[in-house]
Design a protein around this motif. Structure first.
Motif, PDB file in Angstrom:
ATOM      1  N   SER A  82       0.839  -1.209   0.000  1.00 14.20           N
ATOM      2  CA  SER A  82       0.000   0.000   0.000  1.00 14.20           C
ATOM      3  C   SER A  82       0.873   1.258   0.000  1.00 14.20           C
ATOM      4  O   SER A  82       0.425   2.337  -0.381  1.00 14.20           O
ATOM      5  CB  SER A  82      -0.933   0.014   1.221  1.00 14.20           C
ATOM      6  OG  SER A  82      -0.189  -0.042   2.430  1.00 14.20           O
ATOM      7  N   ASP A  83       2.137   1.102   0.410  1.00 19.06           N
ATOM      8  CA  ASP A  83       3.084   2.217   0.467  1.00 19.06           C
ATOM      9  C   ASP A  83       3.914   2.240  -0.821  1.00 19.06           C
ATOM     10  O   ASP A  83       4.712   1.334  -1.068  1.00 19.06           O
ATOM     11  CB  ASP A  83       3.998   2.045   1.679  1.00 19.06           C
ATOM     12  CG  ASP A  83       5.016   3.172   1.814  1.00 19.06           C
ATOM     13  OD1 ASP A  83       5.007   4.096   0.967  1.00 19.06           O
ATOM     14  OD2 ASP A  83       5.824   3.128   2.758  1.00 19.06           O
ATOM     15  N   PRO A  84       3.756   3.263  -1.671  1.00 21.42           N
ATOM     16  CA  PRO A  84       4.512   3.335  -2.936  1.00 21.42           C
ATOM     17  C   PRO A  84       6.022   3.331  -2.731  1.00 21.42           C
ATOM     18  O   PRO A  84       6.754   2.791  -3.558  1.00 21.42           O
ATOM     19  CB  PRO A  84       4.035   4.649  -3.566  1.00 21.42           C
ATOM     20  CG  PRO A  84       2.696   4.902  -2.947  1.00 21.42           C
ATOM     21  CD  PRO A  84       2.796   4.379  -1.549  1.00 21.42           C
ATOM     22  N   VAL A  85       6.481   3.930  -1.625  1.00 20.93           N
ATOM     23  CA  VAL A  85       7.925   3.974  -1.365  1.00 20.93           C
ATOM     24  C   VAL A  85       8.456   2.561  -1.107  1.00 20.93           C
ATOM     25  O   VAL A  85       9.488   2.152  -1.655  1.00 20.93           O
ATOM     26  CB  VAL A  85       8.230   4.898  -0.175  1.00 20.93           C
ATOM     27  CG1 VAL A  85       9.728   4.834   0.170  1.00 20.93           C
ATOM     28  CG2 VAL A  85       7.819   6.333  -0.483  1.00 20.93           C
ATOM     29  N   ALA A  86       7.748   1.791  -0.259  1.00 22.67           N
ATOM     30  CA  ALA A  86       8.160   0.415   0.027  1.00 22.67           C
ATOM     31  C   ALA A  86       8.104  -0.434  -1.237  1.00 22.67           C
ATOM     32  O   ALA A  86       8.982  -1.266  -1.482  1.00 22.67           O
ATOM     33  CB  ALA A  86       7.268  -0.186   1.115  1.00 22.67           C
ATOM     34  N   TYR A  87       7.090  -0.172  -2.055  1.00 25.23           N
ATOM     35  CA  TYR A  87       6.951  -0.910  -3.310  1.00 25.23           C
ATOM     36  C   TYR A  87       8.144  -0.658  -4.221  1.00 25.23           C
ATOM     37  O   TYR A  87       8.735  -1.597  -4.774  1.00 25.23           O
ATOM     38  CB  TYR A  87       5.657  -0.487  -3.996  1.00 25.23           C
ATOM     39  CG  TYR A  87       5.538  -0.950  -5.430  1.00 25.23           C
ATOM     40  CD1 TYR A  87       5.302  -2.292  -5.725  1.00 25.23           C
ATOM     41  CD2 TYR A  87       5.665  -0.047  -6.487  1.00 25.23           C
ATOM     42  CE1 TYR A  87       5.191  -2.713  -7.047  1.00 25.23           C
ATOM     43  CE2 TYR A  87       5.548  -0.461  -7.813  1.00 25.23           C
ATOM     44  CZ  TYR A  87       5.319  -1.797  -8.087  1.00 25.23           C
ATOM     45  OH  TYR A  87       5.214  -2.218  -9.382  1.00 25.23           O
ATOM     46  N   GLU A  88       8.565   0.616  -4.369  1.00 24.86           N
ATOM     47  CA  GLU A  88       9.690   0.954  -5.237  1.00 24.86           C
ATOM     48  C   GLU A  88      10.986   0.378  -4.708  1.00 24.86           C
ATOM     49  O   GLU A  88      11.824  -0.111  -5.476  1.00 24.86           O
ATOM     50  CB  GLU A  88       9.809   2.468  -5.387  1.00 24.86           C
ATOM     51  CG  GLU A  88       8.785   3.089  -6.318  1.00 24.86           C
ATOM     52  CD  GLU A  88       8.942   2.585  -7.753  1.00 24.86           C
ATOM     53  OE1 GLU A  88      10.045   2.117  -8.124  1.00 24.86           O
ATOM     54  OE2 GLU A  88       7.946   2.631  -8.497  1.00 24.86           O
ATOM     55  N   ARG A  89      11.160   0.421  -3.384  1.00 26.27           N
ATOM     56  CA  ARG A  89      12.382  -0.144  -2.794  1.00 26.27           C
ATOM     57  C   ARG A  89      12.469  -1.639  -3.071  1.00 26.27           C
ATOM     58  O   ARG A  89      13.518  -2.167  -3.451  1.00 26.27           O
ATOM     59  CB  ARG A  89      12.407   0.101  -1.290  1.00 26.27           C
ATOM     60  CG  ARG A  89      12.683   1.541  -0.873  1.00 26.27           C
ATOM     61  CD  ARG A  89      12.657   1.664   0.643  1.00 26.27           C
ATOM     62  NE  ARG A  89      13.663   0.789   1.263  1.00 26.27           N
ATOM     63  CZ  ARG A  89      13.604   0.375   2.535  1.00 26.27           C
ATOM     64  NH1 ARG A  89      12.567   0.732   3.290  1.00 26.27           N
ATOM     65  NH2 ARG A  89      14.555  -0.384   3.022  1.00 26.27           N
TER      66      ARG A  89
END
Length: 332
Positions: free
Chosen positions: A241-248
């Motif tokens: 749900s967190d775009p930052v965690a997804y990109e990492r």
């Protein structure tokens, strides 16, 4: 001689059978441990019923050897018959007489005394929930009731090994589930079950081991999970749900398929515990938390198609539970 803890209930090597110039069985080997469920799958015409007919002494093999319940199939056929029961594709129930009379007839065929026959009949009618219908003609029974009566008749002789040749074909979902429970109870009591079926979910639900027969040969054998791992396409799906965690995670993980709109990643995996643990350990070490992790593995439909080159049988999914997805395990 009887089976021991070390001797399989069924042990066959090199079974061969031909009809004219058509080879139906081309040297197959089967081992079934006592007290387990073994399921034989294959396309229509693959020879499943031929295997059952050979192992139950109904027809002779052209080649090969087999021991059933510790007895040589060829030399001790009568001893084999005394140790087994067979429920074929078509019911052996006589619709002109009552359910109770069908049972008593089987008791006579097994040379039970009148008193013993009535005792066994009463116990089995109760066990299979047929007491209320016992005095009614079997022709009035539903399909599920006839199948239960058929198996009850098979059990009159207290067989240690039961051959069930497509026992639930044509039954409604409720009757199929009832039959599954009966089969599980038989095995929990120490009976060995040799099952052929057109329902892949049935083999998945019941069988300890599954063999796939195609072109007269066994092309694969193992547990349902082992067979599923033979087919590529398994993966672990991570949803964020967190775009930052997804990109990492997307940047760090290799060989992933991205879905930027749904914020999900697919990682190729065989679904093994080792691979799942490695992914979870990596997420923990990187301080990344996925909102959902799902393990997707091929199902037996995929296995059947890959191993036989045949479409899944038309009635395979009939009555299949829509809320029972055996190919996915979700960890939240």
């Amino acid at each position: 001689m009887t089976t021991t803890n070390h001797e399989p209930a069924i042990a066959a090597t090199g079974l061969r059978k031909s009809y004219g110039d058509k080879t139906v069985l081309d040297g197959i080997d089967i081992q079934v441990p006592a007290g387990t469920i073994f399921s034989l799958l294959g396309p229509n015409g693959a020879g499943k019923t031929t295997v059952v007919n050979i192992l139950s002494t109904l027809i002779s093999a052209d080649g090969g050897q087999a021991r059933i319940a510790g007895h040589d199939l060829a030399a001790e056929a009568q001893a084999v018959r005394s140790a087994i029961g067979v429920t074929g594709q078509f019911s052996a129930v006589d619709g002109l007489i009552t359910g109770e009379e069908n049972m008593l007839l089987m008791a006579d065929l097994h040379h039970l005394s009148r008193a013993e026959g009535r005792r066994v009949t009463a116990a089995l009618l109760e066990r299979f929930d047929l007491v209320e219908a016992a005095k009614k003609p079997a022709s009035t029974y539903s399909g599920g009731m006839k199948r239960r009566l058929d198996i009850a008749m098979t059990l009159v002789g207290s067989p240690r090994i039961i051959f069930l040749d497509e026992p639930t074909t044509g039954l409604d979902p409720r009757s199929r589930h009832t039959m599954w429970q009966i089969i599980r109870e038989l095995v929990s009591g120490g009976t060995t079950v040799f099952l052929t079926t057109q329902y892949l979910d049935e083999a998945d639900q019941l069988a300890d081991r599954i063999a796939v027969l195609n072109g007269g040969k066994l092309v694969a054998e193992g547990s349902a999970e082992e067979l599923k791992r033979l087919v590529p396409g398994g993966h672990v799906r991570l949803r964020f749900s967190d775009p930052v965690a997804y990109e990492r995670a997307a940047t760090a993980l290799r060989e992933t398929n991205r879905d930027d709109e749904a914020l999900t990643l697919q990682i190729p995996s065989d679904g093994s515990q080792r691979e799942l643990r490695a992914i979870l350990d990596w997420l923990d070490a990187a301080g990344i938390e996925a909102d959902e992790l799902s393990v997707h593995t091929p199902d037996l439909d995929d296995v059947f198609f890959a191993l036989t080159g045949s479409p899944v049988p038309a009635d395979t999914n009939a009555g299949k539970d829509t809320d029972n997805d055996n190919a996915k395990e979700t960890v939240r």
